[in-house]
Design a protein around this motif. Structure first.
Motif, short mmCIF file in Angstrom:
data_model
loop_
_atom_site.label_atom_id
_atom_site.label_comp_id
_atom_site.label_asym_id
_atom_site.label_seq_id
_atom_site.Cartn_x
_atom_site.Cartn_y
_atom_site.Cartn_z
N SER A 39 0.84 -1.21 0.00
CA SER A 39 0.00 0.00 0.00
C SER A 39 0.87 1.25 0.00
CB SER A 39 -0.90 0.04 1.24
OG SER A 39 -1.76 -1.06 1.23
N GLU A 42 -5.18 -1.05 -6.17
CA GLU A 42 -4.79 -1.81 -4.99
C GLU A 42 -5.73 -2.98 -4.79
OE1 GLU A 42 -2.78 -1.30 -1.07
OE2 GLU A 42 -4.40 0.15 -1.11
N GLU A 43 -5.17 -4.15 -4.64
CA GLU A 43 -5.92 -5.36 -4.33
C GLU A 43 -7.25 -5.44 -5.08
OE1 GLU A 43 -6.12 -5.68 -0.08
OE2 GLU A 43 -3.96 -5.45 0.14
MG LIG Z 1 -2.01 -2.85 1.96
#
Ligand SMILES: [Mg+2]
Ligand SMILES: Nc1ncnc2c1ncn2[C@@H]1O[C@H](COP(=O)(O)OP(=O)(O)OP(=O)(O)O)[C@@H](O)[C@H]1O
Length: 430
Positions: free
Chosen positions: A47, A337-338
Motif C-alpha cells: 500500500s 490496490e488489491e
Molecule cells: Mg495494503
C-alpha cells in the motif's frame, strides 16, 4: 503510450530505499513492464508504494504540505521513514512515448530548520540523442524553489552534482548570455516553495517537456474504489472519465452513450456484460422528474432489470474496472490496490488478462500497476511482471523481481503457474 520505466523511493514510510525497473544510471536494468504487479505479505509495503504514486500526484495538485496531510497521511514526520533524517525522495524514469528519449524527474521534500516543509530539490534531465553514457542534461534545476529552466525541446546542461557546486553553475548561468545554449535558460523563483516547479512551469507553452510530464502525472488514475459510493444515486450528467471512487459509473456510461458511436457503445457494454457472470444487457435510465441517473443491469434470471443500487459489490467493481479500460481516452497510468477484494477467484484470471491486453495489446492504452495478495491473479502473470516485496530485518521494505529468481523462471517456463509457486513459497527471498 507514456511509460514509467523505473521508480525509486527513499524515506517514504516503509520504503527507505527501493528501486523498481531502470533508472538513468542503471541502464543495464530491465525497465518496468507495461503491466506490473506487486505481491507480498501483510505489512510488506504494497500500500505504501501505491500511496507513493498518489503522494506525488497530490504534491503536484495540492503542494507538498497539503499532500502530507491528504488521505489520512498524517503529516511529514508520520510519512518519513522512521529514524531517518534525510528528505523524502522520488525518482521517476519515464518515456513520453516509445520513441522518446527517457526523462528523469527527481523530487526531494524536506523540513527546514524552522520545521517548515518545502520542496528541497526538483530536477528534470534527459540524455541527448545518441548519448548512451554520462550525466543526462538537466533542463530543470530548482533548489528550494529557485533555479534554472531550459526552454524548448532539447536544451539542458550536464550537472555532475557530486563534483560540481550548484552555486557555481548558477553564478555562471546568471552571467549575460553569450551562447545560444545560455539564451535558452531562464532564472525562475517560485513564490511558494511548497509548490512543485513542474506545476507552474508545466502550464507554460515554452516548456513542452515539462508540460507533457505534468499532464502525464495529472492523468494518473489511482483507484480508491468504494462499492458503497458507487451504489449512490448520481445526478444525471455525462462525465468523461471514471473518478477514483467509482461513484460516477452511471455518468460515464451516459457520456459514452452520448459521445461515442452508438454501435461502439453497444459493443462496449456487451463486452463488459459478457465478462461479468450472470449479467445480461446493461443500460442507463434517467428519471426526468428528479434528474437521477440509474444504471440498469439485466440479470439473466429476471425480466425486470436491477439498478446499480441493488448490485453486488463485486459486480460493481468489475464493471468499474472494465469501464475504466474501455475509456476512449484512457489514463496513461492506472494503479489498482488489491483488485481481488470481493471478487470471485475465477474472475481474477480474466481481470489479469484484461489488464495485460490493455497494457500491452495492439493499442497499448495504459500502463497498469497493481498490488495483490491473490495467487489466482498471479497465476495469469509472467515472472517479469511480478515484483515481490518483503520486510527486511531492518524493518524496511525490500523488493525483487520474480524473474530474478532463475528457479522460478525455469519452473514457469516448464508450465508451473506463478501464483502456485508463490503459494508454495518459491517466491520468497532465499
Ligand atoms: Mg495494503
Ligand atoms: N514512517 C514509517 N517508517 C517505517 N515504517 C513505517 C512507517 N509508517 C508505516 N510503516 C510500516 O510500513 C509497513 C507497510 O505497510 P503497508 O500498508 O504498505 O503494507 P501492505 O503490504 O500494504 O500490507 P497489507 O497486505 O496488510 O495491506 C507497515 O508494517 C508499517 O508498520
Amino acid at each position: 503510450m507514456a511509460i514509467i520505466e523505473g521508480f525509486r523511493v527513499k524515506n517514504y514510510g516503509a520504503l527507505k530505499d527501493i528501486t523498481l525497473g531502470k533508472l538513468w544510471n542503471t541502464q543495464k536494468a530491465k525497465p518496468l513492464n507495461p503491466l506490473t504487479v506487486v505481491i507480498g505479505k501483510n505489512g510488506a509495503g504494497k500500500s505504501t508504494i501505491f500511496d507513493a504514486f498518489g503522494f506525488i500526484a497530490d504534491c503536484l495538485k495540492l503542494g507538498v504540505e497539503d499532500a502530507c496531510f491528504a488521505r489520512g497521511r498524517g503529516g511529514f514526520e508520520k510519512i518519513r521513514s522512521q529514524e531517518q533524517t534525510g528528505p523524502i525522495e522520488f525518482e521517476i524514469y519515464y518515456k513520453e512515448d516509445a520513441k522518446a528519449l527517457p526523462i528523469t524527474y527527481e523530487l526531494s521534500i524536506n523540513v527546514d530548520n524552522g520545521g517548515k516543509l518545502y520542496v528541497e530539490k526538483e530536477r528534470l534531465r534527459q540524455r541527448r540523442k545518441g548519448q548512451k553514457t554520462g550525466w543526462p542534461f538537466s533542463f530543470l534545476i530548482l533548489n528550494a524553489g529557485k533555479g534554472f529552466v531550459w526552454k524548448g525541446n532539447a536544451g539542458g546542461q550536464q550537472v555532475d552534482e557530486d563534483k560540481k557546486n550548484i552555486d557555481d553553475l548558477f553564478a555562471s548561468l546568471k552571467e549575460p548570455a553569450q551562447t545560444e545554449e545560455k539564451a535558452e535558460t531562464e532564472w525562475v523563483e517560485l513564490d511558494d516553495n511548497r509548490k512543485l516547479g513542474i506545476a507552474t512551469l508545466g502550464s507554460l507553452k515554452q516548456h513542452p517537456r515539462i508540460s507533457a510530464f505534468r499532464r502525464f502525472i495529472e492523468g494518473w488514475y489511482l483507484s480508491y474504489f468504494d462499492p458503497n459510493a458507487a451504489r449512490e444515486l448520481p445526478k444525471a450528467g455525462p462525465q468523461k472519465h471514471l473518478n477514483v471512487k467509482g461513484d460516477n459509473i452511471g455518468n460515464v456510461v451516459q457520456y459514452m452513450e452520448r459521445d461515442i458511436n452508438q454501435e461502439r457503445f453497444k459493443r462496449i457494454l456487451q463486452r463488459i456484460s459478457e465478462k461479468i457472470p450472470g449479467i445480461g444487457e446493461i443500460s442507463t435510465h434517467k428519471d426526468d422528474y428528479s434528474n437521477n441517473l440509474y444504471l440498469l443491469f439485466k440479470d439473466k434470471g429476471f425480466a425486470v432489470p436491477f439498478t446499480h443500487m441493488q448490485m453486488s459489490d463485486g459486480t460493481l467493481k468489475v464493471f468499474a474496472y472494465l469501464l475504466l479500460l474501455e475509456d476512449p481516452d484512457p489514463p496513461p497510468f492506472i494503479c489498482i490496490e488489491e483488485p481481488e477484494n470481493g471478487l470471485y477467484h475465477k474472475l481474477l484470471e480474466t481481470l489479469a488478462l484484461e489488464f495485460r491486453e490493455h497494457a500491452t495489446g495492439k493499442k497499448e492504452r495504459s500502463q497498469i500497476f497493481v498490488t495483490t495478495h491473490q495467487p489466482y491473479l498471479v497465476d495469469a502473470l509472467n515472472p517479469e511482471e511480478v515484483w515481490v516485496m518483503e520486510k527486511g530485518d531492518d524493518g524496511f521494505s525490500a523488493i525483487h523481481r520474480a524473474s530474478d529468481n532463475q528457479i522460478v523462471k525455469s519452473m514457469v517456463e516448464e508450465g508451473q503457474p506463478l501464483g502456485s509457486l508463490w503459494y508454495s513459497d518459491y517466491l520468497d527471498p532465499r
